[in-house]
Design a protein around this motif. Structure first.
Motif, PDB file in Angstrom:
ATOM      1  N   ILE A 288       0.399  -1.204   0.253  1.00 58.69           N
ATOM      2  CA  ILE A 288      -0.099  -0.031  -0.214  1.00 58.69           C
ATOM      3  C   ILE A 288       0.753   1.048   0.031  1.00 58.69           C
ATOM      4  O   ILE A 288       0.843   2.482  -0.787  1.00 58.69           O
ATOM      5  CB  ILE A 288      -0.887  -0.391   1.092  1.00 58.69           C
ATOM      6  N   SER A 289       2.035   1.442   0.775  1.00 55.47           N
ATOM      7  CA  SER A 289       3.490   2.528   0.505  1.00 55.47           C
ATOM      8  C   SER A 289       3.688   2.754  -0.401  1.00 55.47           C
ATOM      9  O   SER A 289       3.683   3.768  -1.101  1.00 55.47           O
ATOM     10  CB  SER A 289       3.272   2.205   2.057  1.00 55.47           C
ATOM     11  N   VAL A 290       4.142   1.185  -1.294  1.00 61.22           N
ATOM     12  CA  VAL A 290       4.784   1.197  -2.556  1.00 61.22           C
ATOM     13  C   VAL A 290       3.864   2.510  -3.690  1.00 61.22           C
ATOM     14  O   VAL A 290       3.587   2.993  -4.365  1.00 61.22           O
ATOM     15  CB  VAL A 290       5.106   0.188  -2.958  1.00 61.22           C
ATOM     16  N   GLY A 291       1.998   1.996  -3.837  1.00 57.50           N
ATOM     17  CA  GLY A 291       1.355   2.465  -4.361  1.00 57.50           C
ATOM     18  C   GLY A 291       1.096   3.505  -4.246  1.00 57.50           C
ATOM     19  O   GLY A 291       1.160   4.304  -5.211  1.00 57.50           O
ATOM     20  N   VAL A 292       0.882   4.084  -3.112  1.00 56.53           N
ATOM     21  CA  VAL A 292       0.954   5.871  -2.731  1.00 56.53           C
ATOM     22  C   VAL A 292       2.058   6.637  -3.193  1.00 56.53           C
ATOM     23  O   VAL A 292       2.179   7.570  -3.947  1.00 56.53           O
ATOM     24  CB  VAL A 292       0.889   5.802  -0.803  1.00 56.53           C
ATOM     25  N   GLY A 293       3.175   5.360  -3.121  1.00 50.50           N
ATOM     26  CA  GLY A 293       4.036   6.520  -3.836  1.00 50.50           C
ATOM     27  C   GLY A 293       4.426   6.301  -4.867  1.00 50.50           C
ATOM     28  O   GLY A 293       5.011   8.072  -5.512  1.00 50.50           O
ATOM     29  N   VAL A 294       3.836   5.569  -5.351  1.00 51.66           N
ATOM     30  CA  VAL A 294       4.237   5.911  -6.585  1.00 51.66           C
ATOM     31  C   VAL A 294       3.092   6.652  -7.140  1.00 51.66           C
ATOM     32  O   VAL A 294       3.866   7.614  -8.084  1.00 51.66           O
ATOM     33  CB  VAL A 294       3.581   4.369  -7.711  1.00 51.66           C
ATOM     34  N   LEU A 295       1.863   6.669  -6.388  1.00 58.80           N
ATOM     35  CA  LEU A 295       0.980   7.742  -6.799  1.00 58.80           C
ATOM     36  C   LEU A 295       1.444   9.170  -6.727  1.00 58.80           C
ATOM     37  O   LEU A 295       1.402  10.703  -7.733  1.00 58.80           O
ATOM     38  CB  LEU A 295      -0.687   7.852  -6.037  1.00 58.80           C
ATOM     39  N   CYS A 296       2.040   9.345  -5.584  1.00 58.37           N
ATOM     40  CA  CYS A 296       3.322  10.669  -5.482  1.00 58.37           C
ATOM     41  C   CYS A 296       3.717  11.045  -6.618  1.00 58.37           C
ATOM     42  O   CYS A 296       4.751  12.354  -6.649  1.00 58.37           O
ATOM     43  CB  CYS A 296       3.799  10.565  -3.316  1.00 58.37           C
ATOM     44  N   PHE A 297       4.743   9.886  -6.606  1.00 60.95           N
ATOM     45  CA  PHE A 297       5.785  10.342  -8.171  1.00 60.95           C
ATOM     46  C   PHE A 297       5.184  10.726  -9.338  1.00 60.95           C
ATOM     47  O   PHE A 297       5.482  11.449 -10.244  1.00 60.95           O
ATOM     48  CB  PHE A 297       5.977   9.217  -8.194  1.00 60.95           C
TER      49      PHE A 297
END
Length: 347
Positions: A288-297
């Motif tokens: 989930i954290s990685v997914g949010v990180g991708v969206l932030c990127f």
């Protein structure tokens, strides 16, 4: 009784009215004449593509004369970064030069003094450089071939190296429209119309003075004349470029940490604070954290990637890269990506 030659040379380079020879009466032009969408046919005006020499022959003023004049008042001028920052007015420059008992250059004189509009003089100098380049059949040399190739490779061909030297940016804007610029004296609205009718972007220094992106043509001319001289060497200094490149790189990395990694970390840490994450579901929260990180990127790229619309706005001589040191540092920290790359290739 007033002749047209007695009308003061407007400092902003705009002449929206003209005067007849018998009375001081404005001759109102048909508004449709200057409309970009007008079907009004202008008389054929020679352009650079017609092979006419880059010289204001009708007023006996050429690029060599302008450069010779520059040598007489060169030491009186502020440095390029100060000129670009403060954009000193036509009148301020006149007074500063006159106080030193130095002959005014013709582009700072009024019509009745034999003056030439600043944008005419700027066109003359830039057209002369452009024609010399065509005569030698040379293209703008790419001094950073490795860097250029790397930028193109990493951006899949969408981005190009940035032009951080104000004079280079002024020349680049002009080269895009040089083939559409008349080599005869024309009024600013006609010049803009000629450029826009060919579907080309109007350089900042040819825009209407009421436009927020307009850059005074007399300042652009002085920056071009100062290029390569002692007062502008700082802008080409390797140490100066290296210092700002490192500053921009650090600013870019910090923004990635704050806006991308920070977003992913906030989800991971927040889940633990609210006791949502434990040893059994840690892997789920990691993804989930990685997914949010991708969206932030993706958000970071959307907000920071250079766009064609940025030209002449946050970039170039009318933008932050040309300002005094503290403001320039703040601008680079706000747009570090733009310090390195741009959306349009150099012409």
């Amino acid at each position: 009784m007033m002749n047209q030659s007695d009308v003061p040379n407007s400092p902003d380079g705009e002449d929206n009215i003209s005067y007849d020879g018998s009375a001081c009466t404005p001759l109102v032009h048909d508004g449709d004449d200057h409309s970009i969408d007008s079907n009004y046919e202008d008389p054929e005006i020679p352009t650079i593509s017609s092979g006419v020499k880059a010289m204001l022959e009708s007023v006996s003023y050429d690029a060599d004369t302008i450069r010779k004049e520059f040598k007489t008042y060169q030491d009186l001028l502020p440095h390029p970064d100060e000129l670009l920052q403060q954009q000193h007015s036509f009148h301020w420059l006149r007074e500063k030069i006159q106080k030193s008992d130095v002959e005014l250059p013709r582009f700072l004189k009024y019509n009745f003094e034999g003056g030439i509009k600043p944008h005419h003089a700027l066109c003359c100098v830039l057209l002369n450089e452009y024609q010399e380049q065509l005569r030698l059949n040379t293209q703008t040399t790419e001094t950073r071939c490795v860097y250029t190739s790397l930028v193109r490779l990493l951006s899949f061909g969408f981005l190009h190296p940035q032009l951080n030297n104000p004079a280079s940016f002024i020349r680049d804007q002009f080269r895009r429209v040089a083939h559409a610029v008349p080599t005869e004296v024309v009024k600013p609205p006609v010049l803009r119309k000629k450029i826009k009718n060919r579907g080309l972007p109007v350089p900042n220094y040819f825009l209407d003075p009421e436009d927020s992106k307009q850059f005074p043509p007399h300042i652009a001319l002085l920056v071009i004349l100062q290029d390569g001289e002692k007062e502008s060497r700082k802008l080409d200094s390797i140490l100066y470029k290296l210092a700002f490149s490192l500053f921009a790189l650090v600013a870019l990395l910090l923004r990635i940490v704050l806006e991308v990694i920070g977003g992913a970390g906030a989800i991971w840490g927040g889940a633990e604070v609210f006791t949502l994450r434990n040893s059994e579901n840690a892997e789920l929260w990691r993804w989930i954290s990685v997914g949010v990180g991708v969206l932030c990127f993706l958000r970071f790229v959307t907000l920071n990637a250079p766009q064609k619309e940025d030209e002449g706005d946050i970039l170039g001589p009318a933008g932050p890269w040309s300002l005094r040191l503290p403001v320039r540092m703040r601008a680079v920290a706000s747009h570090p990506f733009h310090y390195f790359v741009r959306a349009t290739p150099a012409s």
